[in-house]
Scaffold this motif. Structure first.
Motif, short mmCIF file in Angstrom:
data_model
loop_
_atom_site.label_atom_id
_atom_site.label_comp_id
_atom_site.label_asym_id
_atom_site.label_seq_id
_atom_site.Cartn_x
_atom_site.Cartn_y
_atom_site.Cartn_z
N UNK A 165 0.79 -1.23 0.00
CA UNK A 165 0.00 0.00 0.00
C UNK A 165 0.82 1.27 0.00
N UNK A 166 2.14 1.15 0.02
CA UNK A 166 2.99 2.34 0.02
C UNK A 166 3.45 2.70 -1.37
N UNK A 167 4.24 3.76 -1.46
CA UNK A 167 4.77 4.16 -2.76
C UNK A 167 6.29 4.30 -2.66
N UNK A 168 6.91 4.38 -3.84
CA UNK A 168 8.36 4.54 -3.82
C UNK A 168 8.76 5.75 -4.66
N UNK A 169 9.85 6.36 -4.26
CA UNK A 169 10.43 7.42 -5.07
C UNK A 169 11.88 7.05 -5.32
N UNK A 170 12.40 7.51 -6.45
CA UNK A 170 13.79 7.15 -6.73
C UNK A 170 14.42 8.19 -7.63
N UNK A 171 15.74 8.15 -7.66
CA UNK A 171 16.44 8.95 -8.66
C UNK A 171 16.96 7.96 -9.69
N UNK A 172 16.92 8.34 -10.95
CA UNK A 172 17.47 7.46 -11.98
C UNK A 172 18.94 7.29 -11.71
N UNK A 173 19.51 6.20 -12.21
CA UNK A 173 20.91 5.93 -11.87
C UNK A 173 21.84 7.01 -12.41
N UNK A 174 21.45 7.66 -13.53
CA UNK A 174 22.30 8.71 -14.10
C UNK A 174 22.38 9.90 -13.15
N UNK A 175 21.21 10.33 -12.67
CA UNK A 175 21.21 11.42 -11.70
C UNK A 175 21.94 11.03 -10.43
N UNK A 176 21.75 9.77 -10.05
CA UNK A 176 22.42 9.31 -8.83
C UNK A 176 23.92 9.44 -8.97
N UNK A 177 24.41 9.17 -10.18
CA UNK A 177 25.84 9.29 -10.42
C UNK A 177 26.30 10.74 -10.28
N UNK A 178 25.55 11.66 -10.88
CA UNK A 178 25.99 13.05 -10.81
C UNK A 178 25.86 13.56 -9.38
N UNK A 179 24.87 13.02 -8.67
CA UNK A 179 24.71 13.37 -7.27
C UNK A 179 25.94 12.90 -6.49
N UNK A 180 26.38 11.69 -6.85
CA UNK A 180 27.54 11.13 -6.14
C UNK A 180 28.79 11.96 -6.38
N UNK A 181 28.87 12.56 -7.56
CA UNK A 181 30.06 13.34 -7.87
C UNK A 181 30.12 14.62 -7.05
N UNK A 182 28.97 15.31 -6.98
CA UNK A 182 29.00 16.62 -6.36
C UNK A 182 28.84 16.60 -4.86
N UNK A 183 28.06 15.68 -4.35
CA UNK A 183 27.63 15.75 -2.97
C UNK A 183 28.11 14.51 -2.22
N UNK A 184 28.37 14.67 -0.94
CA UNK A 184 28.74 13.48 -0.18
C UNK A 184 27.50 12.60 0.01
N UNK A 185 27.74 11.33 0.21
CA UNK A 185 26.63 10.41 0.47
C UNK A 185 25.92 10.82 1.76
N UNK A 186 26.70 11.27 2.73
CA UNK A 186 26.12 11.69 4.01
C UNK A 186 25.06 12.77 3.78
N UNK A 187 25.38 13.76 2.95
CA UNK A 187 24.42 14.84 2.68
C UNK A 187 23.21 14.33 1.92
N UNK A 188 23.45 13.50 0.90
CA UNK A 188 22.33 12.95 0.13
C UNK A 188 21.37 12.22 1.07
N UNK A 189 21.93 11.43 1.97
CA UNK A 189 21.11 10.65 2.88
C UNK A 189 20.31 11.56 3.82
N UNK A 190 20.96 12.59 4.33
CA UNK A 190 20.24 13.51 5.22
C UNK A 190 19.08 14.17 4.51
N UNK A 191 19.30 14.54 3.23
CA UNK A 191 18.24 15.19 2.46
C UNK A 191 17.10 14.21 2.19
N UNK A 192 17.46 13.02 1.70
CA UNK A 192 16.42 12.05 1.32
C UNK A 192 15.64 11.56 2.55
#
Ligand SMILES: [Zn+2]
Lengths: 157, 299
Positions: free
Chosen positions: B64-91
């Motif tokens: 009954x729940x839903x999911x959200x995701x970033x495409x793997x391409x965006x995830x890659x560019x996210x990984x380049x610019x931002x630390x995983x720690x920050x991404x996790x805090x935001x998400x």
């Protein structure tokens, strides 16, 4: 470093200090690693004396490190246990030993050694310090489970 | 029980059994279809694994729940610019739980540290992938009890993390391990020592033929072509590790063949028709097992 003259009076081997810390009973030959573990380099301000391979009744040979004007914290002291669990710490104030303590092997060490696994997240630009659990087998990376079984000092950051 | 699921090593036998029991109930359609109504699962895949992601997305949808995701391409560019720690805090601010797959070992533990919501590890580097192990165990348990079984691990046992996690989970059930792997791709000696200390019996064999009559489970992992200097030596090795109907003719009647998929040449397609073949069942089991995992961490 002066040459060994009087094994019975090793305290005179290097000058007495007014205030600071004397780390005694270090495993022979490990003094430089103790200094490394404490993060003391040529650019830090402590005045430092080291005696190595001093004949010792109990140990055969031991090393001594004297640090002027610096009292070591518990965390720093316990790191020494990783390479020399029998070391003793004397805190000197006004030329007198006013505190004597042994070292205890810590359960966890943070920010001291680098994980040898190149694929480990702790070797990236993440805002974390390295984190190792101290186990009977060695240092266990809390992130990737890599174990540093020997030669811990070569992994010191 | 922590609310994160990072490594199968964090589980004891009771916890695994409970999770597998819950998956079984779900599989029998005995579950609340609105159990996670209004809940959002974020899937953060920093390296592609379409099936694992789809399987988690299906699992949350069925509850009954839903999911959200970033495409793997965006995830890659996210990984380049931002630390995983920050991404996790935001998400963490967007979702009720996070599923993460990341190329670095220990990334899921780091994520758990910074997340304000539960984290499920869907594979970090050559490290852990607990949902795969749980569904492997679940699939075995559909055919037999886990206690004391003889399990053959075959293929790349050096880099094959699914085999490592499965072996360590099976050690909780007094299973006996039989390893068959090409030279240079053997089970790491540190793992052998660790399993031995847990009381596990491990025997290495030259060929699967040597042990086929005795094993209950044949767990096949992919031998990657890039591990070999040339394709000739790859084909040479790969063909001698191939599971065929002829080989299975001497297997126990109830013996099952598992593979974390995708397979390449490791299993002859003619095996698919045999009752031994459970790898598609195994892949399908990913959904109820992941549903049980989501229920455990989110509820
Ligand atoms: Zn590490």
């Amino acid at each position: 470093m002066k040459k060994q003259e009087d094994p019975e009076n090793e305290g005179l081997l290097v000058r007495r200090i007014n205030n600071g810390t004397v780390i005694d009973h270090i495993v022979g030959g490990e003094a430089l690693n103790v200094v490394k573990i404490l993060g003391i380099t040529g650019t830090t301000t402590e005045s430092l004396s080291i005696a190595t391979n001093v004949p010792s009744g109990q140990m055969g040979k031991k090393d001594i490190v004297k640090l002027s004007n610096r009292e070591l914290s518990k965390e720093e002291v316990d790191r020494i246990a990783l390479i020399s669990p029998g070391a003793t710490i004397n805190i000197i104030r006004n030329y007198k030993v006013c505190e004597k303590k042994g070292v205890e092997i810590p359960d966890l060490i943070e920010g001291l050694v680098r994980c040898p696994n190149p694929g480990c997240i702790s070797n990236t630009n993440e805002p974390i310090r390295s984190r190792f659990l101290v186990t009977p087998k060695g240092l266990h990376c809390a992130y990737c489970d890599w174990v540093i079984a020997r030669d811990i000092t070569s992994h010191i950051i | 029980m922590t609310r994160h699921i990072i490594s199968i090593r964090d589980f004891d036998r009771r916890q695994i059994d409970r999770l597998l029991d819950n998956a079984k109930r779900i599989d029998a359609q005995k579950y609340d279809r609105n159990a996670l109504c209004g809940k959002i699962l974020a899937t953060l895949f920093f390296e592609p694994s379409t099936r694992t992601r789809m399987s988690f997305e299906a699992a949350i949808a069925r509850l009954g729940g839903t999911s959200i995701s970033v495409g793997s391409v965006e995830a890659c560019s996210m990984a380049k610019g931002e630390t995983l720690a920050d991404t996790i805090r935001v998400v963490s601010g967007y979702a009720d739980a996070i599923v993460i797959r990341h190329p670095k070992e220990g990334a899921a533990r780091l994520a758990a540290h910074f997340a304000g919501v539960p984290v499920i590890n869907a594979g970090d580097g050559s490290g852990q992938h607990p949902s795969q192990t749980l569904l492997d165990l679940y699939t075995i348990r559909q055919s037999m009890k886990l206690d004391g079984i003889n399990v053959a691990l075959i293929g790349d046992l050096r880099y094959g993390r699914t085999a490592h996690s499965l072996a360590s989970a099976l050690s909780l059930y007094n299973a006996k391990l039989h390893t068959i792997s090409p030279k240079g791709l053997e089970l790491p000696s540190s793992l052998i020592t660790e399993l031995g200390e847990r009381g596990m019996e491990i025997t290495d064999h030259q060929e699967i033929h040597d042990i086929i009559k005795e094993v209950d489970v044949i767990y096949v992992t992919r031998i990657q072509r890039e591990r070999f200097p040339d394709s000739a030596s790859y084909f040479n090795v790969a063909s001698s590790y191939r599971i065929t109907p002829e080989l299975l003719a001497s297997a126990k009647k109830h013996a099952i063949v598992l593979h974390p998929l995708p397979r390449v040449d490791e299993i002859d397609p003619r095996v698919d028709q045999l009752p031994h073949a459970k790898y598609f069942e195994q892949s399908k089991n990913g959904v109820p097992v992941r549903m049980a995992m989501l229920l455990q961490v989110i509820q």
